[in-house]
Design an enzyme around this catalytic site. Structure first.
Site, PDB file in Angstrom:
ATOM      1  N   ASP A 234      53.887  36.972  42.009  1.00 37.69           N
ATOM      2  CA  ASP A 234      52.779  38.007  42.781  1.00 37.69           C
ATOM      3  C   ASP A 234      52.943  39.004  41.643  1.00 37.69           C
ATOM      4  O   ASP A 234      54.506  39.188  41.342  1.00 37.69           O
ATOM      5  CB  ASP A 234      53.272  38.453  43.889  1.00 37.69           C
ATOM      6  CG  ASP A 234      53.369  39.644  44.675  1.00 37.69           C
ATOM      7  OD1 ASP A 234      51.995  39.903  44.717  1.00 37.69           O
ATOM      8  OD2 ASP A 234      53.954  40.917  44.388  1.00 37.69           O
TER       9      ASP A 234
ATOM     10  N   ASP B  11      45.920  40.075  42.061  1.00 32.18           N
ATOM     11  CA  ASP B  11      47.499  39.923  41.829  1.00 32.18           C
ATOM     12  C   ASP B  11      48.437  38.564  42.414  1.00 32.18           C
ATOM     13  O   ASP B  11      49.868  38.864  42.062  1.00 32.18           O
ATOM     14  CB  ASP B  11      48.202  41.064  42.175  1.00 32.18           C
ATOM     15  CG  ASP B  11      48.395  41.615  43.538  1.00 32.18           C
ATOM     16  OD1 ASP B  11      47.920  40.633  44.546  1.00 32.18           O
ATOM     17  OD2 ASP B  11      49.007  42.264  44.231  1.00 32.18           O
ATOM     18  N   GLU B  12      47.849  37.439  42.967  1.00 34.60           N
ATOM     19  CA  GLU B  12      48.931  35.992  43.166  1.00 34.60           C
ATOM     20  C   GLU B  12      47.729  35.453  43.126  1.00 34.60           C
ATOM     21  O   GLU B  12      47.374  34.889  42.687  1.00 34.60           O
ATOM     22  CB  GLU B  12      48.807  36.359  44.758  1.00 34.60           C
ATOM     23  CG  GLU B  12      50.004  37.257  45.843  1.00 34.60           C
ATOM     24  CD  GLU B  12      49.760  37.216  47.108  1.00 34.60           C
ATOM     25  OE1 GLU B  12      50.846  36.847  47.072  1.00 34.60           O
ATOM     26  OE2 GLU B  12      48.599  37.462  47.489  1.00 34.60           O
TER      27      GLU B  12
END
Lengths: 411, 141
Positions: free
Chosen positions: A11, A107-108
């Site tokens: 993350d 974003d992960e």
């Protein structure tokens, strides 16, 4: 005996803000947020750097509220295209460790490194540290790594990694009672504010209590979601990490949060038409048609929800905007209770290929299709706002404004 | 200039420093060339020349130290919006994927550091004014 898998969930810390800080050294020691439009001081905070978070700035809160918390806050306009490029670049870095990389959000990303563990030294934590270092040196973004034997454990571990100095945490299934189960119920992945209230009403305040509750009770109370949460609390998840997880598309949808409340049917229908255009354009790009249309309208007050979400099956699959619009208007007329609307969403599902379609004696479908593809061609060549419907030029229209945005935020 | 000769401990940091100074000296040279045709450019010639010289020297130091570590930069190129660097370390090939935006920002940081540490620029009125401005706030030459 089945071998335990090693799954990472990586993350990015304050992703958008980190990208901006990496690109601009002058911002590095300043509290920054990426938000709406700094010039007109509107919109919500999309990302806040750790310095801004230390002042209490949170996401997503209105920009004016964030500015009140931190006087020296630097507001940066979003650059969505750039963030997508960096996300792709980070995926490329991950792909040098394993071919099993599954994006979970911008974003992960999940990584299954079981197969490449020996190649990189057999120590998952050391590999995680190397990946963190590489991502930082090559993109300027700090990331956190959650390690587990499945995706759920990796996700839960990642939440715990955020509080660790090394930015890495390995959540082992056999240690759940010492780590995860001690946490309050809202910390469990999948439990939001509403679910939390339901659990509180059942006398469940800790994850341990949920884990110790019979799965049958939960199924009876919450249906399949109850079983999913019970399995999450026990760290059970067999789903694979698949690079092709998003290849099969089940629906194509667009959602728009409006700049103000829309009160009249005429205004709202302009937005519905614009959304139908966008949805159909995407469907045509993928050479797909959909048989079910869903329309969702919601009021501005999230605490006191108003609005509706309904779907209807069309006579035949389509990717023609006007056909979709006709059905969406029908849903709107049936379910709108004349309350002000702040957000509208349209979805097309039950997708099939558009290479075969039923011809009609009374409509020239080929002409409609050819016109739609020509308009798509013009838009892809000259920009999204190069050709818009006349209604979009009215004050309620948002098409021109949205043409310069990705997902409602500036490109 | 003892601080500039230091070599990063980790090989990844070392490679990045080497790449940054490589880009920096080349960019300074290109800017130097571009300034030739412009008026009022004389004052910047010496600045850019010394920056380019400093960055090139530093790049060579770092590259030599990398070779001592059994690490060699094989190729560096821009491709599809990223800066790809191929290196060989202890016989293994590694591909590093840098963000050009980050590299540019890091080069700016290194120029700032160089301006702060070096004494070559004091004859330059622009830099001199910056320095005195920092020290004696409010008094501008």
């Amino acid at each position: 005996m089945s071998k335990k898998r090693v799954i990472f969930l990586i993350d990015m810390q304050s992703f958008y803000a980190s990208v901006e800080k990496a690109a601009n050294p002058d911002l590095r020691d300043k509290p920054i947020v990426v938000a709406g439009d700094p010039k007109i001081r509107s919109g919500v905070v999309l990302a806040a750097c750790p310095l801004a978070k230390a002042y209490g700035v949170a996401t997503p809160e209105p920009l004016w509220q964030a500015e009140q918390k931190c006087r020296h806050l630097v507001v940066v306009r979003p650059r969505m295209e750039r963030y997508l490029e960096v996300a792709v670049q980070i995926s490329m870095i991950f792909e040098s460790y394993t071919d099993l990389v599954e994006p979970f959000s911008i974003d992960e990303q999940f990584l299954d490194i079981t197969g490449s563990l020996r190649l990189f030294g057999n120590d998952p934590e050391a590999i995680a540290a190397t990946i963190r270092k590489r991502v930082f040196l090559e993109t300027g973004v700090v990331c956190r790594v959650g390690i587990g034997e499945n995706k759920v454990l990796a996700k839960l571990a990642c939440d715990m990694a955020k509080k660790r100095e090394g930015g890495c945490f390995w959540l082992k299934k056999e240690e759940l009672d010492q780590s995860l189960w001690k946490l309050p119920i809202e910390k469990l992945f999948g439990v939001g504010s509403r679910m939390k209230s339901h659990f509180h009403r059942m006398g469940i305040y800790k994850i341990r209590q949920l884990a110790e509750t019979s799965v049958d009770v939960l199924i009876k109370r919450f249906g399949v979601n109850g079983e999913v949460l019970w399995r999450t609390a026990h760290g059970i998840d067999e789903s694979p990490v698949s690079a092709k997880a998003h290849d099969v598309q089940k629906g194509i949808g667009h959602h728009m949060t409006l700049p103000r409340d829309y009160h009249t049917a005429e205004e709202i229908k302009i937005i519905i038409l614009e959304l139908c255009e966008e949805v159909c354009r995407r469907a045509r790009k993928k050479e797909l048609m959909g048989a079910v249309v869903s329309l969702g309208c919601r009021g501005a007050d999230f605490d006191l929800p108003t609005g509706f979400s309904r779907q209807v099956k069309m006579i035949e699959p389509t990717n023609d905007a006007m056909t979709l619009y006709k059905y969406a208007c029908q849903l709107f007329a049936e379910h709108w209770e004349h309350s002000p609307i702040r957000s509208v969403g349209i979805q097309l599902s039950q997708l099939v290929s558009d290479q075969v379609c039923q011809l009609n004696l009374f409509e020239d479908k080929m002409k409609q299709r050819s016109l739609a593809y020509t308009m798509d061609g013009i838009r892809s060549k000259y920009g999204n706002d190069s050709i818009v419907r006349a209604t979009s030029l009215l004050s309620a229209g948002q098409a021109k404004e949205r043409a310069n945005k990705i997902g409602g935020h500036y490109k | 200039m003892s601080e500039t000769t230091a070599v990063p401990e980790e090989w990844q940091d070392h490679v990045r420093e080497c790449i940054l100074y490589d880009l920096l000296f080349k960019a300074a040279m290109v800017d130097h060339q571009a300034l030739y045709g412009l008026s009022l450019s004389l004052s910047y010639h010496s600045l850019l020349e010394s920056l380019s010289r400093f960055a090139e020297r530093r790049h060579h130091e770092l590259r030599r130290a990398l070779l001592d570590r059994n690490c060699r930069i094989l190729e560096a190129k821009s491709k599809k919006g990223v800066y790809l660097v191929m290196i060989r370390k202890n016989g293994y090939l590694h591909e590093l994927i840098y963000s050009p935006e980050l590299l540019r920002a890091e080069c700016e940081v290194r120029i700032q550091e160089w301006l702060m540490t070096t004494r070559n620029f004091v004859s330059d009125p622009f830099v001199q004014s910056r320095e005195t401005g920092d020290k004696q706030s409010g008094i501008k030459p």
